[in-house]
Write a protein that holds these residues in place. Structure first.
Motif, PDB file in Angstrom:
ATOM      1  N   GLN A  37       0.792  -1.194   0.453  1.00  0.00           N
ATOM      2  CA  GLN A  37      -0.467   0.248   0.373  1.00  0.00           C
ATOM      3  C   GLN A  37       0.841   1.622  -0.261  1.00  0.00           C
ATOM      4  N   THR A  38       0.036   2.593  -0.422  1.00  0.00           N
ATOM      5  CA  THR A  38       1.043   3.222  -0.222  1.00  0.00           C
ATOM      6  C   THR A  38       0.531   3.754   1.172  1.00  0.00           C
TER       7      THR A  38
ATOM      8  N   GLU B 213      -2.693   5.295   1.388  1.00  0.00           N
ATOM      9  CA  GLU B 213      -3.864   3.996   1.120  1.00  0.00           C
ATOM     10  C   GLU B 213      -3.794   3.282   2.978  1.00  0.00           C
ATOM     11  N   ARG B 214      -1.709   3.371   3.791  1.00  0.00           N
ATOM     12  CA  ARG B 214      -2.161   2.235   4.995  1.00  0.00           C
ATOM     13  C   ARG B 214      -2.292   3.723   6.131  1.00  0.00           C
TER      14      ARG B 214
ATOM     15  N   ILE C 282      -5.035   5.243   5.462  1.00  0.00           N
ATOM     16  CA  ILE C 282      -6.562   4.703   5.779  1.00  0.00           C
ATOM     17  C   ILE C 282      -7.119   3.807   6.371  1.00  0.00           C
ATOM     18  N   THR C 283      -6.120   2.839   6.057  1.00  0.00           N
ATOM     19  CA  THR C 283      -6.051   1.082   6.823  1.00  0.00           C
ATOM     20  C   THR C 283      -6.468   1.854   8.245  1.00  0.00           C
TER      21      THR C 283
ATOM     22  N   TYR D  42      -9.285   3.637   9.212  1.00  0.00           N
ATOM     23  CA  TYR D  42     -10.803   2.667  10.120  1.00  0.00           C
ATOM     24  C   TYR D  42     -10.343   1.997  10.978  1.00  0.00           C
TER      25      TYR D  42
END
Length: 297
Positions: free
Chosen positions: A278-279, A282-283, A285-286, A289
C-alpha cells in the motif's frame, strides 16, 4: 288613573332620581374630572422627564464612546510599533495561527507514525512543511512581544517593556516549547541524524511537545462561547465533532506505530502484511478504519 306604580315599574321614577343625583353631584364630578386631568398632566410630565433622562443617557454614552475611540486612536498614533488586539490584521493573523496549531496535531502525529525517522534529507515535502510551521510560530512569538493587552483594571497596556515582561512571565515559555527543536537535538545527541532506525523512531515521540500550540484553540472556543451571534448548540456540536476527529486520528497513528514496532506481523498486529503493498495514504486510511471500528464497537 294612577300611573305611579306603572312608572316605577318602568323605571321613570328611578331615572328621575338619578338625574336629580347627577345635578346634585355635578361639582364633585367636576372635581374628579379636574383631578384626572391633573394626573394625566403629571403622567405626561413624568414620561417626558423619563424620555429626557433616556436621551441624556444615550447622549452621554455616545460621548463616552466617541471619547474612547478618540483615546484609542491617540494610543495607536503614539505607539506605532505596538500591535493592538482589535486590529483587523492581527485578528486575521491570530485566526491563521489557530488554524496552523490545529494542523500541527495532524501533521506531527502523522509524521511520527507514517513518516521516515531521522529528519533527512531536509528537502523533502515533509521537512519543508515543518520549516514553514516553525517560521509561522516563531513570527507569532515576535508579534506577542509587541502585542498590547488589558491589565486587571481593563486598561490597555501599550508600554513595550511592560508588554514584554508580561509575555515573558508565562506564555512565552509555552510558545518556546512549541518551536524548540527537541527532536533535532535528540537525534544529534544520539548520533541518529539522517538514519531511519528504531531509536530514531522512538526519539520522534519528542515531537509531541509541539502540541502545546493547541492552547490557541482553547482560547478560540472560550471566546466563541460568549459570542451572541453563534449558537451554543452549534458550537458544542462542532467542538465535539472536532474532538472525535482528532482522537480517531491519534488512535490510528498509535495503532500503526505499535504495529510497525512489531514488524506488521499477522499474529501480533491489526494490520498484518497487507500494508506492504500500500501507499502511505492507503496505510493511513487502513489505520483510520481500524481506529473508527475500535471506537464504535
Amino acid at each position: 288613573p294612577d300611573y305611579t306604580a306603572t312608572d316605577e315599574n318602568y323605571g321613570f321614577s328611578g331615572e328621575h332620581e338619578r338625574q336629580t343625583n347627577n345635578v346634585e353631584d355635578e361639582p364633585a364630578a367636576k372635581a374628579v374630572k379636574w383631578s384626572n386631568i391633573e394626573s394625566l398632566c403629571e403622567d405626561g410630565t413624568e414620561r417626558e422627564s423619563r424620555s429626557g433622562n433616556n436621551h441624556r443617557r444615550a447622549t452621554y454614552g455616545k460621548l463616552r464612546t466617541e471619547e474612547s475611540m478618540h483615546r484609542i486612536k491617540l494610543q495607536e498614533e503614539n505607539n506605532a510599533w505596538v500591535i493592538f488586539p482589535w486590529d483587523k490584521r492581527y485578528k486575521a493573523w491570530w485566526g491563521f495561527s489557530v488554524f496552523m496549531s490545529v494542523c500541527t496535531i495532524f501533521f506531527e502525529t502523522y509524521q511520527i507514525a507514517f513518516g521516515e525517522a531521522g529528519m533527512a534529507p531536509h528537502n523533502d515535502p515533509a521537512s519543508i512543511i515543518e520549516f514553514f510551521f516553525l517560521a509561522v510560530f516563531c513570527l507569532d512569538i515576535c508579534i506577542n512581544f509587541n502585542l498590547a493587552y488589558y491589565d486587571d483594571q481593563y486598561e490597555v497596556v501599550t508600554d513595550r517593556k511592560t508588554i514584554a515582561r508580561n509575555y515573558a512571565s508565562c506564555m512565552f515559555w509555552v510558545d518556546l516549547i512549541g518551536v524548540f527543536p527537541f527532536y533535532s537535538i535528540a537525534l544529534l545527541a544520539a548520533g541518529e541524524m539522517g538514519k531511519n532506525s528504531t531509536l530514531a523512531e522512538y526519539l520522534g515521540i519528542t515531537r509531541l511537545l509541539r502540541l502545546v500550540r493547541l492552547h490557541r484553540v482553547k482560547q478560540l472556543f472560550d471566546a466563541l462561547q460568549y459570542n451572541t451571534h453563534i449558537s451554543l448548540m452549534s458550537l458544542t456540536l462542532t467542538r465535539n465533532f472536532g474532538a472525535a476527529l482528532v482522537w480517531t486520528h491519534i488512535a490510528a497513528c498509535v495503532m500503526y506505530f505499535i504495529a510497525g514496532q512489531h514488524g506488521f506481523e499477522d499474529d501480533e498486529t491489526w494490520f498484518g502484511g497487507q500494508v506492504y503493498g500500500q501507499t502511505a495514504f492507503e496505510r493511513y486510511i487502513t489505520a483510520l478504519y481500524w481506529s473508527v471500528v475500535t471506537f464504535t464497537t
